[in-house]
Design a protein around this motif. Structure first.
Motif, mmCIF file in Angstrom:
data_model
loop_
_atom_site.group_PDB
_atom_site.id
_atom_site.type_symbol
_atom_site.label_atom_id
_atom_site.label_comp_id
_atom_site.label_asym_id
_atom_site.label_seq_id
_atom_site.Cartn_x
_atom_site.Cartn_y
_atom_site.Cartn_z
ATOM 1 N N VAL A 1 93.329 79.248 -14.477
ATOM 2 C CA VAL A 1 94.345 78.373 -13.902
ATOM 3 C C VAL A 1 94.850 77.363 -14.935
ATOM 4 O O VAL A 1 94.065 76.799 -15.701
ATOM 5 C CB VAL A 1 93.799 77.582 -12.690
ATOM 6 C CG1 VAL A 1 94.954 76.977 -11.893
ATOM 7 C CG2 VAL A 1 92.918 78.437 -11.821
ATOM 8 N N ARG A 2 96.155 77.147 -14.919
ATOM 9 C CA ARG A 2 96.744 76.106 -15.751
ATOM 10 C C ARG A 2 97.783 75.350 -14.934
ATOM 11 O O ARG A 2 98.374 75.904 -13.991
ATOM 12 C CB ARG A 2 97.409 76.707 -16.991
ATOM 13 C CG ARG A 2 96.484 77.611 -17.780
ATOM 14 C CD ARG A 2 97.156 78.140 -19.005
ATOM 15 N NE ARG A 2 96.719 79.494 -19.297
ATOM 16 C CZ ARG A 2 97.063 80.167 -20.387
ATOM 17 N NH1 ARG A 2 97.872 79.614 -21.265
ATOM 18 N NH2 ARG A 2 96.619 81.391 -20.589
ATOM 19 N N MET A 3 97.998 74.095 -15.319
ATOM 20 C CA MET A 3 99.030 73.275 -14.684
ATOM 21 C C MET A 3 100.070 72.909 -15.737
ATOM 22 O O MET A 3 99.722 72.412 -16.813
ATOM 23 C CB MET A 3 98.421 72.003 -14.100
ATOM 24 C CG MET A 3 97.441 72.237 -12.977
ATOM 25 S SD MET A 3 96.776 70.678 -12.296
ATOM 26 C CE MET A 3 95.651 70.185 -13.620
ATOM 27 N N ILE A 4 101.339 73.179 -15.428
ATOM 28 C CA ILE A 4 102.403 72.901 -16.378
ATOM 29 C C ILE A 4 103.566 72.198 -15.671
ATOM 30 O O ILE A 4 103.781 72.369 -14.476
ATOM 31 C CB ILE A 4 102.933 74.183 -17.055
ATOM 32 C CG1 ILE A 4 103.577 75.111 -16.021
ATOM 33 C CG2 ILE A 4 101.809 74.907 -17.801
ATOM 34 C CD1 ILE A 4 104.291 76.308 -16.639
ATOM 35 N N LEU A 5 104.267 71.384 -16.426
ATOM 36 C CA LEU A 5 105.469 70.727 -15.944
ATOM 37 C C LEU A 5 106.540 70.826 -17.023
ATOM 38 O O LEU A 5 106.232 71.031 -18.206
ATOM 39 C CB LEU A 5 105.203 69.255 -15.618
ATOM 40 C CG LEU A 5 104.325 68.952 -14.400
ATOM 41 C CD1 LEU A 5 103.975 67.472 -14.358
ATOM 42 C CD2 LEU A 5 105.019 69.377 -13.108
ATOM 43 N N SER A 6 107.778 70.640 -16.627
ATOM 44 C CA SER A 6 108.857 70.674 -17.621
ATOM 45 C C SER A 6 108.981 69.355 -18.372
ATOM 46 O O SER A 6 109.668 69.275 -19.387
ATOM 47 C CB SER A 6 110.191 71.003 -16.937
ATOM 48 O OG SER A 6 110.486 70.042 -15.940
ATOM 49 N N GLY A 7 108.313 68.323 -17.875
ATOM 50 C CA GLY A 7 108.316 67.017 -18.529
ATOM 51 C C GLY A 7 106.956 66.364 -18.376
ATOM 52 O O GLY A 7 106.057 66.909 -17.728
ATOM 53 N N PRO A 8 106.775 65.184 -18.950
ATOM 54 C CA PRO A 8 105.467 64.529 -18.893
ATOM 55 C C PRO A 8 105.110 64.011 -17.506
ATOM 56 O O PRO A 8 105.980 63.770 -16.669
ATOM 57 C CB PRO A 8 105.630 63.359 -19.887
ATOM 58 C CG PRO A 8 107.102 63.068 -19.869
ATOM 59 C CD PRO A 8 107.765 64.405 -19.718
ATOM 60 N N VAL A 9 103.822 63.835 -17.273
ATOM 61 C CA VAL A 9 103.326 63.240 -16.035
ATOM 62 C C VAL A 9 103.596 61.741 -16.082
ATOM 63 O O VAL A 9 103.374 61.091 -17.100
ATOM 64 C CB VAL A 9 101.814 63.487 -15.871
ATOM 65 C CG1 VAL A 9 101.290 62.828 -14.603
ATOM 66 C CG2 VAL A 9 101.517 64.971 -15.862
ATOM 67 N N GLY A 10 104.072 61.182 -14.980
ATOM 68 C CA GLY A 10 104.303 59.748 -14.925
ATOM 69 C C GLY A 10 103.019 58.967 -15.164
ATOM 70 O O GLY A 10 101.942 59.363 -14.707
ATOM 71 N N GLN A 11 103.130 57.868 -15.884
ATOM 72 C CA GLN A 11 101.974 57.061 -16.264
ATOM 73 C C GLN A 11 101.118 56.677 -15.060
ATOM 74 O O GLN A 11 99.879 56.681 -15.135
ATOM 75 C CB GLN A 11 102.452 55.791 -16.989
ATOM 76 C CG GLN A 11 101.348 54.921 -17.549
ATOM 77 C CD GLN A 11 100.668 55.526 -18.760
ATOM 78 O OE1 GLN A 11 101.282 56.305 -19.492
ATOM 79 N NE2 GLN A 11 99.412 55.177 -18.996
ATOM 80 N N ARG B 1 115.084 73.535 -9.925
ATOM 81 C CA ARG B 1 114.511 72.192 -9.760
ATOM 82 C C ARG B 1 113.212 72.029 -10.540
ATOM 83 O O ARG B 1 112.759 70.902 -10.786
ATOM 84 C CB ARG B 1 114.256 71.938 -8.274
ATOM 85 C CG ARG B 1 113.807 70.539 -7.938
ATOM 86 C CD ARG B 1 114.952 69.589 -7.800
ATOM 87 N NE ARG B 1 114.486 68.305 -7.282
ATOM 88 C CZ ARG B 1 114.302 67.209 -8.004
ATOM 89 N NH1 ARG B 1 114.563 67.204 -9.287
ATOM 90 N NH2 ARG B 1 113.877 66.094 -7.442
ATOM 91 N N LEU B 2 112.623 73.128 -10.981
ATOM 92 C CA LEU B 2 111.408 73.046 -11.787
ATOM 93 C C LEU B 2 111.702 72.479 -13.176
ATOM 94 O O LEU B 2 110.805 71.929 -13.825
ATOM 95 C CB LEU B 2 110.761 74.426 -11.930
ATOM 96 C CG LEU B 2 110.319 75.119 -10.635
ATOM 97 C CD1 LEU B 2 109.806 76.513 -10.934
ATOM 98 C CD2 LEU B 2 109.263 74.293 -9.899
ATOM 99 N N GLY B 3 112.933 72.648 -13.631
ATOM 100 C CA GLY B 3 113.330 72.071 -14.902
ATOM 101 C C GLY B 3 113.105 72.941 -16.122
ATOM 102 O O GLY B 3 113.441 72.550 -17.236
ATOM 103 N N PHE B 4 112.527 74.118 -15.936
ATOM 104 C CA PHE B 4 112.287 75.019 -17.060
ATOM 105 C C PHE B 4 113.535 75.843 -17.370
ATOM 106 O O PHE B 4 114.430 75.982 -16.528
ATOM 107 C CB PHE B 4 111.131 75.974 -16.757
ATOM 108 C CG PHE B 4 109.804 75.309 -16.563
ATOM 109 C CD1 PHE B 4 109.128 74.756 -17.635
ATOM 110 C CD2 PHE B 4 109.231 75.238 -15.294
ATOM 111 C CE1 PHE B 4 107.891 74.135 -17.456
ATOM 112 C CE2 PHE B 4 108.006 74.627 -15.103
ATOM 113 C CZ PHE B 4 107.330 74.071 -16.187
#
Length: 322
Positions: free
Chosen positions: A49-59, A96-99
């Motif tokens: 399992v991996r977790m990915i986002l198109s941008g950084p995680v909010g602080q 909407r995922l941003g990729f």
């Protein structure tokens, strides 16, 4: 979620081993919390399992257990076939995922779409949808329960954070009996209630408070419609770009039915957040601009400068009120 959908997801778990979890651009506590809770659940099943986002995680979300494992961008070593599962949390559609769309299509994954937004486009190979759920994390809770998986304090904390986020700490009309049942079980399983409330809802940087002051100074009201905006110059002056949930301040005004917050992104792009207090469906307003969400809370991006976007949005809101 219906029994058939849950059984179909159980079959996906039995058949596939590689999962990558993601959520929408600028994810909130619901998207991030759902990802993290599912990550720990799938890890317990010995999945890759991996977790990915198109941008950084909010602080503000980095305290959640597992948030440090979220990476940015699509990994280069993911298998390119239907044995890889892309599990989207809290996203109404693929863009909407941003990729980059072509990069996702090149992976050719098996797509599981888990969401509670009425604007969801029912994309993917398996759709786990419940528009009555208060949050995607409420769905994640009941999914994990139906699969008879064990909870850990880490999973409970992430899931509880998502529910608190999307219900405004149980203040919003989307809160239902099932929401409290889920929250009660999560607290019993070790969800860090005090920490979540403090870090997500009470603790703010000095810059954020300065930004709030500037934004609130732009506030205007005409009848049951209230709006305010944030410019790039405000962000530069305060060295803070955290505008999450600022729109909710407008819903505190007596007799307001529609609240609108506009965020200048660049000269030809403005982000808009809508909130409804009573019977107005702001999802219908947002959809006029290619956005969406819920009847009480929606958003959109307009390809206009702040002034033009404001005029168009206010006209649409007044049309809805009249």
């Amino acid at each position: 979620m219906d029994t058939v959908s849950i059984q179909n997801f159980r079959e996906v778990l039995n058949d596939k081993n590689t999962f990558f979890l993601t959520s929408h651009v600028d994810p909130d506590g619901d998207g991030i919390g759902g990802m993290i809770a599912l990550y720990h659940a799938l890890k317990a099943l010995k999945k890759d399992v991996r977790m990915i986002l198109s941008g950084p995680v909010g602080q503000k979300y980095l305290f959640l257990p597992g948030a440090n494992l979220i990476t940015t961008g699509i990994p280069n070593d993911l298998p390119t076939d239907k044995n890889t599962v892309l599990l989207t949390v809290d996203a109404p559609n693929i863009p909407r995922l941003g990729f980059d769309i072509e990069s996702l299509e090149a992976l050719d994954p098996y797509v599981v779409n888990l969401d509670h937004h009425t604007s969801n486009e029912n994309f993917g190979d398996l759709v786990l949808m419940d528009a009555k759920a208060s949050a995607s994390c409420e769905m994640v809770f009941y999914l994990i329960e139906k699969l008879n998986l064990s909870w850990t304090p880490e999973m409970a904390t992430a899931c509880y954070a998502g529910i608190l986020t999307d219900t405004g700490r149980f203040r919003f009309s989307n809160t239902r009996p099932e929401t409290f049942l889920a929250a009660s079980k999560l607290l019993a399983e070790g969800a860090a209630h005090e920490q979540i409330v403090r870090l997500l809802f009470e603790e703010k940087s000095y810059g954020r408070l300065q930004l709030e002051a500037l934004v609130l100074n732009s506030m205007k009201k005409e009848g049951p419609l209230a709006w305010m905006h944030c410019t790039n110059s405000m962000v530069e002056r305060t060295d803070c770009d955290d505008t999450e949930n600022l729109v909710n301040r407008l819903t505190e005004i007596q007799d307001v039915e529609i609240a609108v917050f506009l965020r200048e992104v660049k000269n030809d792009l403005t982000k808009v957040s809508f909130r409804a207090v009573n019977s107005i469906d702001v999802n219908q307003i947002a959809s006029k601009f290619g956005g969406g969400g819920h009847a009480k809370a929606s958003g959109a991006k307009l390809p206009y400068d702040l002034e033009t976007a404001t005029k168009k949005v206010l006209q649409a809101c007044n049309d809805a009120l009249n």
